[in-house]
Design a protein around this motif. Structure first.
Motif, PDB file in Angstrom:
ATOM      1  N   ALA A 159       0.828  -1.216   0.000  1.00  0.00           N
ATOM      2  CA  ALA A 159       0.000   0.000   0.000  1.00  0.00           C
ATOM      3  C   ALA A 159       0.860   1.264   0.000  1.00  0.00           C
ATOM      4  CB  ALA A 159      -0.935  -0.017   1.198  1.00  0.00           C
ATOM      5  N   ARG A 160       1.899   1.279   0.784  1.00  0.00           N
ATOM      6  CA  ARG A 160       2.751   2.472   0.877  1.00  0.00           C
ATOM      7  C   ARG A 160       3.456   2.763  -0.434  1.00  0.00           C
ATOM      8  NH1 ARG A 160       5.904   4.446   5.981  1.00  0.00           N
ATOM      9  NH2 ARG A 160       7.469   5.181   4.524  1.00  0.00           N
ATOM     10  N   LYS A 161       3.979   1.682  -1.026  1.00  0.00           N
ATOM     11  CA  LYS A 161       4.725   1.841  -2.273  1.00  0.00           C
ATOM     12  C   LYS A 161       3.818   2.324  -3.414  1.00  0.00           C
ATOM     13  CE  LYS A 161       6.931  -1.559  -4.848  1.00  0.00           C
ATOM     14  NZ  LYS A 161       7.305  -2.956  -4.777  1.00  0.00           N
ATOM     15  N   PHE A 162       2.571   1.862  -3.399  1.00  0.00           N
ATOM     16  CA  PHE A 162       1.665   2.186  -4.517  1.00  0.00           C
ATOM     17  C   PHE A 162       0.893   3.487  -4.297  1.00  0.00           C
ATOM     18  CE2 PHE A 162       1.116  -2.705  -5.264  1.00  0.00           C
ATOM     19  CZ  PHE A 162       2.400  -2.757  -5.788  1.00  0.00           C
ATOM     20  N   ARG A 163       1.060   4.100  -3.124  1.00  0.00           N
ATOM     21  CA  ARG A 163       0.236   5.251  -2.777  1.00  0.00           C
ATOM     22  C   ARG A 163       0.181   6.300  -3.891  1.00  0.00           C
ATOM     23  NH1 ARG A 163       0.590  10.453  -0.155  1.00  0.00           N
ATOM     24  NH2 ARG A 163       2.848  10.487  -0.330  1.00  0.00           N
ATOM     25  N   GLY A 164      -1.027   6.656  -4.280  1.00  0.00           N
ATOM     26  CA  GLY A 164      -1.204   7.717  -5.267  1.00  0.00           C
ATOM     27  C   GLY A 164      -1.190   7.229  -6.711  1.00  0.00           C
ATOM     28  N   PHE A 165      -0.546   6.101  -6.965  1.00  0.00           N
ATOM     29  CA  PHE A 165      -0.437   5.602  -8.347  1.00  0.00           C
ATOM     30  C   PHE A 165      -1.691   4.805  -8.738  1.00  0.00           C
ATOM     31  CE2 PHE A 165       4.036   6.107  -7.224  1.00  0.00           C
ATOM     32  CZ  PHE A 165       4.604   6.565  -8.406  1.00  0.00           C
ATOM     33  N   LEU A 166      -2.158   4.998  -9.963  1.00  0.00           N
ATOM     34  CA  LEU A 166      -3.304   4.219 -10.440  1.00  0.00           C
ATOM     35  C   LEU A 166      -2.870   2.915 -11.098  1.00  0.00           C
ATOM     36  CD1 LEU A 166      -5.349   7.113 -12.131  1.00  0.00           C
ATOM     37  CD2 LEU A 166      -5.761   6.062  -9.892  1.00  0.00           C
ATOM     38  N   ALA A 167      -1.705   2.913 -11.743  1.00  0.00           N
ATOM     39  CA  ALA A 167      -1.326   1.762 -12.562  1.00  0.00           C
ATOM     40  C   ALA A 167      -1.150   0.451 -11.780  1.00  0.00           C
ATOM     41  CB  ALA A 167      -0.065   2.075 -13.369  1.00  0.00           C
ATOM     42  N   PRO A 168      -0.528   0.467 -10.588  1.00  0.00           N
ATOM     43  CA  PRO A 168      -0.365  -0.821  -9.894  1.00  0.00           C
ATOM     44  C   PRO A 168      -1.702  -1.523  -9.663  1.00  0.00           C
ATOM     45  CG  PRO A 168       1.019   0.846  -8.880  1.00  0.00           C
ATOM     46  CD  PRO A 168       0.147   1.569  -9.873  1.00  0.00           C
ATOM     47  N   GLU A 169      -2.714  -0.747  -9.260  1.00  0.00           N
ATOM     48  CA  GLU A 169      -4.024  -1.362  -8.982  1.00  0.00           C
ATOM     49  C   GLU A 169      -4.611  -1.984 -10.259  1.00  0.00           C
ATOM     50  OE1 GLU A 169      -5.582  -2.276  -6.411  1.00  0.00           O
ATOM     51  OE2 GLU A 169      -7.501  -2.786  -7.363  1.00  0.00           O
ATOM     52  N   ASN A 170      -4.512  -1.296 -11.370  1.00  0.00           N
ATOM     53  CA  ASN A 170      -5.050  -1.873 -12.606  1.00  0.00           C
ATOM     54  C   ASN A 170      -4.266  -3.118 -13.029  1.00  0.00           C
ATOM     55  OD1 ASN A 170      -6.865   0.221 -12.590  1.00  0.00           O
ATOM     56  ND2 ASN A 170      -6.644   0.676 -14.766  1.00  0.00           N
ATOM     57  N   ASN A 171      -2.969  -3.107 -12.771  1.00  0.00           N
ATOM     58  CA  ASN A 171      -2.169  -4.308 -13.054  1.00  0.00           C
ATOM     59  C   ASN A 171      -2.641  -5.479 -12.196  1.00  0.00           C
ATOM     60  OD1 ASN A 171       0.455  -4.237 -14.883  1.00  0.00           O
ATOM     61  ND2 ASN A 171       0.186  -2.166 -14.065  1.00  0.00           N
ATOM     62  N   ILE A 172      -2.899  -5.194 -10.928  1.00  0.00           N
ATOM     63  CA  ILE A 172      -3.356  -6.275 -10.028  1.00  0.00           C
ATOM     64  C   ILE A 172      -4.714  -6.814 -10.517  1.00  0.00           C
ATOM     65  CG2 ILE A 172      -4.090  -6.826  -7.670  1.00  0.00           C
ATOM     66  CD1 ILE A 172      -2.130  -4.612  -6.705  1.00  0.00           C
ATOM     67  N   LYS A 173      -5.595  -5.898 -10.890  1.00  0.00           N
ATOM     68  CA  LYS A 173      -6.928  -6.327 -11.369  1.00  0.00           C
ATOM     69  C   LYS A 173      -6.796  -7.241 -12.585  1.00  0.00           C
ATOM     70  CE  LYS A 173      -9.884  -2.511  -9.870  1.00  0.00           C
ATOM     71  NZ  LYS A 173     -10.248  -1.141 -10.300  1.00  0.00           N
ATOM     72  N   CYS A 174      -5.827  -6.972 -13.432  1.00  0.00           N
ATOM     73  CA  CYS A 174      -5.622  -7.812 -14.621  1.00  0.00           C
ATOM     74  C   CYS A 174      -5.197  -9.224 -14.217  1.00  0.00           C
ATOM     75  CB  CYS A 174      -4.544  -7.216 -15.524  1.00  0.00           C
ATOM     76  SG  CYS A 174      -5.118  -5.818 -16.466  1.00  0.00           S
TER      77      CYS A 174
END
Ligand code: 3HC
Ligand code: NAI
Length: 692
Positions: free
Chosen positions: A228-243
């Protein structure tokens, strides 16, 4: 040999068709490359003599991805999916032969081949996340089918380049062939496939690894939480995870559709636009118009560092890490011992975390020569001064160096603010003097401001730019002015932050707004970390700023558990009622009528003046281009890369809006907000910074 188009050939060697791509610099999947690939594969498939097909690249690398410069433009030629379908559905085995880096779309092309062979120095990865995207050509659906869900999650959200040996171990590569013999090795491999009648393996058909993760949403929940800390603010990591979730839960073709949808969501957003801009801006920063690429450079085989304090130690580590010997000089034995001790401690900590062997620690320490004698720098090619920030001391050191250093040696200062030309003027060789402004911690922060003096020789500049790459830094050339680019702009923000807490906000309000904007911390948390008493002299204190009053109350920052915040034993910050009272009293004494201040105002008051100062820096020619300023802020101050840097952000907000904001603030708060002439002109002409 048949040329398919300007960048693609098909050669038939006995029963093997070899498709060769040659599109410098990195064989990116431009329209021409896609067209060549499709044509070559169609021709190889149609040729009855060809039993198997090898895909190989000329130049320094296999395909390094989609052509990022084409993004956002209308597509021409066949789509990448179209090319992939042709390859994957070939009725003959296809072998991808990999050297250099198979990245992004490049790896996605390799993943539709039936087999992948590589040389030991090759690497593979899906780095799209670093430009705010996700692998949009089936990478998120195919990768977990080979390497499993956990590794796939790690790879797509970190963008890491996996070395060949590890790629082989995780099944991403099928075989390694001898370095330098990729073509022959891949052809031989294809012949083995034919001889053994091995199947046309399609990654899309593999299912055991994704099925193993089905019905286990906790895998994803835990991954999100851990990062969570590393990804804070970024949209791309979440979309990658969803994929990756889609790869687990949906049939392959449905997963591809979901990947496309999530890809387009990112592609059309401002974060990816910012991150793609930064990708090119970083490479652009290496180009100096009047210092061409072929400018001669000075070999740097030995480095001297003067001062073993906070900066000198970190600066030395950069060179030791790169295998370059360093002689480090101090004025006092105890300071020398302390400085060298800290360097060793840093390395040992890294070794404890498993990121360095004890052997490496000793090897690096073995390259370090501590000394108390400036004369020991006589054979250094580059000498970096990092003593106290006082002009007299710096002048004294450079005067002495001038007599000691060998002819042609580069004499550099790590000054944060002082005039490099004045320092150069005390030597008989100002052409050899340059500023090398590292950022704290100097062994970690990627930025190196390279300060060009009035007389600095071009070969010295070229050497510094090259050297920045050698030690893993991003070098940005700047001109001489107070605070150069980074600290000069920072001063604007700091000034406004101090004013805002007197006008009505509290330090934690200002910090929260900037933290939520994406900065690693706000100005007050930063002051607490650095120490409020830096530069504070108890003998001369006069309660003239909130900071001084706090120092007088022995609130020195994190180091003694209280600064603008109160800290508990775990260094967790809490708003301090005592500080609140200090601020209220201080404002009252100054007869400042406190008022409600909105988050929006905090943001604009802190950031608009930075954009404006950036415009002044450009106007004065102290930075070559606006994008260089952005690179300074991203790599030196933690400006969120998904906001592209202050200048990019200013344009995103609208320069007209920034100008109007500055004018409105100027009316209320005075000439701290005087708009720069450049900003006025660009708005009047409807132009952006790149037209400056
Ligand atoms: N598209 C367009 N240009 C590219 C590019 C790309 N994917 N990758 C590199 N370049 C250009 C650079 O801009 C640079 O151009 P310049 O010389 O005019 O400045 C030149 O190639 C050389 O690049 P580097 O200076 O970075 O060379 P290095 O040898 O240091 O590094 C590299 C090579 C590791 C390949 C590095 O360039 C890199 O990481 N490139 C980006 C890789 C990437 O992000 N790929 C994914 C793209 S998105 C994608 O594939 C979407 C897909 O899923 C659909
Ligand atoms: P520091 O006080 O930690 O270290 C300076 C060291 O220089 C001390 O150990 C001192 O004993 C030594 N020294 C002083 N005079 C000397 C001389 N004549 N010969 C040999 N050694 C001498 O200071 P710091 O923070 O490392 O700063 C050094 C320089 O780097 C300053 O110019 C500063 O502005 C600059 N700088 C500091 C940054 C920071 O965040 N601390 C960031 C970027 C630049």
């Amino acid at each position: 040999m048949a040329a398919i188009n300007a960048v693609t050939d098909l050669t038939v060697e006995g029963d093997i068709g070899v498709v060769t791509l040659n599109s410098p610099p990195v064989n990116a999947l431009s329209a021409q490359v896609r067209e060549g690939l499709k044509g070559a594969f169609e021709a190889a498939i149609a040729d009855p003599a060809v039993q198997a097909i090898v895909l190989i690249c000329e130049g320094k690398t296999f395909i390094a991805g989609a052509d990022i410069s084409e993004f956002g433009k209308a597509m021409t030629g066949p789509s990448l999916q179209d090319v992939q379908n042709t390859i994957e559905n070939a009725p003959k085995p296809v072998v991808a032969a990999i050297h250099g880096t198979a990245l992004g779309g490049g790896l996605e092309v390799a993943l539709v081949a039936h087999y992948r062979v590589a040389v030991p120095s090759a690497k593979a990865g899906l780095p799209e996340v670093n430009i705010g995207l996700l692998p949009g050509a089936g990478g998120t659906q195919r990768l977990p089918r080979i390497v499993g869900v956990e590794k796939a999650l790690e790879m797509v959200t970190s963008g890491q380049h996996v070395p060949a040996k590890a790629a082989l171990a995780m099944g991403l590569f099928d075989s390694l062939v001898e370095e330098g013999a990729l073509r022959d090795g891949a052809i031989a491999f294809a012949r083995v496939v034919l001889a053994e009648g091995r199947p046309l393996k399609k990654v899309r058909d593999l299912s055991d690894k994704v099925e193993a993760a089905r019905g286990k949403p906790e895998i994803f929940a835990e991954f999100r939480k851990a990062n969570a800390r590393k990804f804070r603010g970024f949209l791309a990591p979440e979309n990658n995870i969803k994929c990756i979730e889609a790869a687990v839960n949906l049939p392959f073709d449905e997963g591809l559709k979901e990947e496309r949808r999530l890809f387009m969501e990112l592609m059309t957003g401002s974060q990816s636009a910012a991150q793609r801009y930064v990708f090119f801006a970083e490479r652009q920063a290496a180009k100096i118009p009047d210092v061409p690429d072929d400018t001669s450079t000075i070999p740097v085989k030995k480095v001297g560092v003067i001062g073993a304090g906070t900066m000198g130690g970190g600066i030395s580590m950069n060179f030791l890490n790169a295998g370059i010997p360093v002689t480090i000089i101090e004025a006092k034995q105890e300071n020398l011992d302390r400085g060298v001790g800290i360097i060793r401690k840093n390395y040992e900590n890294t070794a404890r975390k498993g990121r360095l062997t004890q052997d490496d620690v000793e090897k690096r320490m073995g390259l370090l020569t501590p000394s108390m004698h400036l004369e020991d720098l006589a054979d250094c090619d580059l000498i970096i001064e990092a003593v106290f920030e006082l002009m007299e001391i710096k002048k004294d050191v450079f005067g002495k160096l001038d007599k000691i250093a060998k002819p042609g040696a580069i004499l550099a200062t790590n000054t944060s603010y002082l005039d490099v030309d004045q320092i150069a003027a005390v030597t008989s060789r100002p052409e050899s003097v340059i500023g090398l402004h590292f950022f704290s911690p100097a062994n970690v922060m990627r930025l190196l401001e390279i300060v060009r003096g009035e007389k600095t020789d071009k070969s010295v500049i070229a050497t510094a730019m090259k050297l920045s790459k050698t030690i893993g830094k991003v070098g940005v050339l700047v001109g001489v002015c107070f605070g150069f680019v980074g600290n000069r702009m920072l001063a604007q923000r700091q000034r406004e932050a101090q004013k805002l807490i007197l006008e009505g906000a509290m330090p934690w309000d200002v910090d929260r707004v900037l933290y939520e904007f994406g900065l690693p911390m706000g100005p007050f948390a930063m002051s607490d970390l650095a120490g409020l008493d830096i530069g504070w002299d108890p003998a001369k204190t006069s309660s003239s700023t909130v900071r001084e009053v706090l120092c007088e109350m022995d609130r020195r920052g994190q180091k003694n558990g209280k600064g603008f915040y109160d800290y508990d034993e775990n260094r967790v910050a809490k708003p301090s009622p005592e500080v609140e009272k200090v601020i209220l009293d201080f404002a009252q004494k100054r007869q400042i009528q406190r008022r409600e201040i909105s988050d929006q105002e905090i943001l604009e008051r802190c950031l608009y003046p930075m954009v404006n100062e950036g415009a002044k820096i450009l106007e004065e020619g102290k930075a070559i281009r606006a994008s260089d300023i952005d690179i300074v802020w991203i790599n030196g101050y933690g400006w969120p890369v998904y906001r592209g840097g202050p200048m990019f952000w200013g344009e995103l907000v609208g320069l007209d809006k920034v100008l109007a904001g500055m004018k409105a603030f100027q009316e209320k708060h005075g000439d701290d907000f005087k708009p720069s002439a450049l900003l006025e002109r660009l708005v009047a002409e409807g132009k952006g910074f790149k037209d400056a």
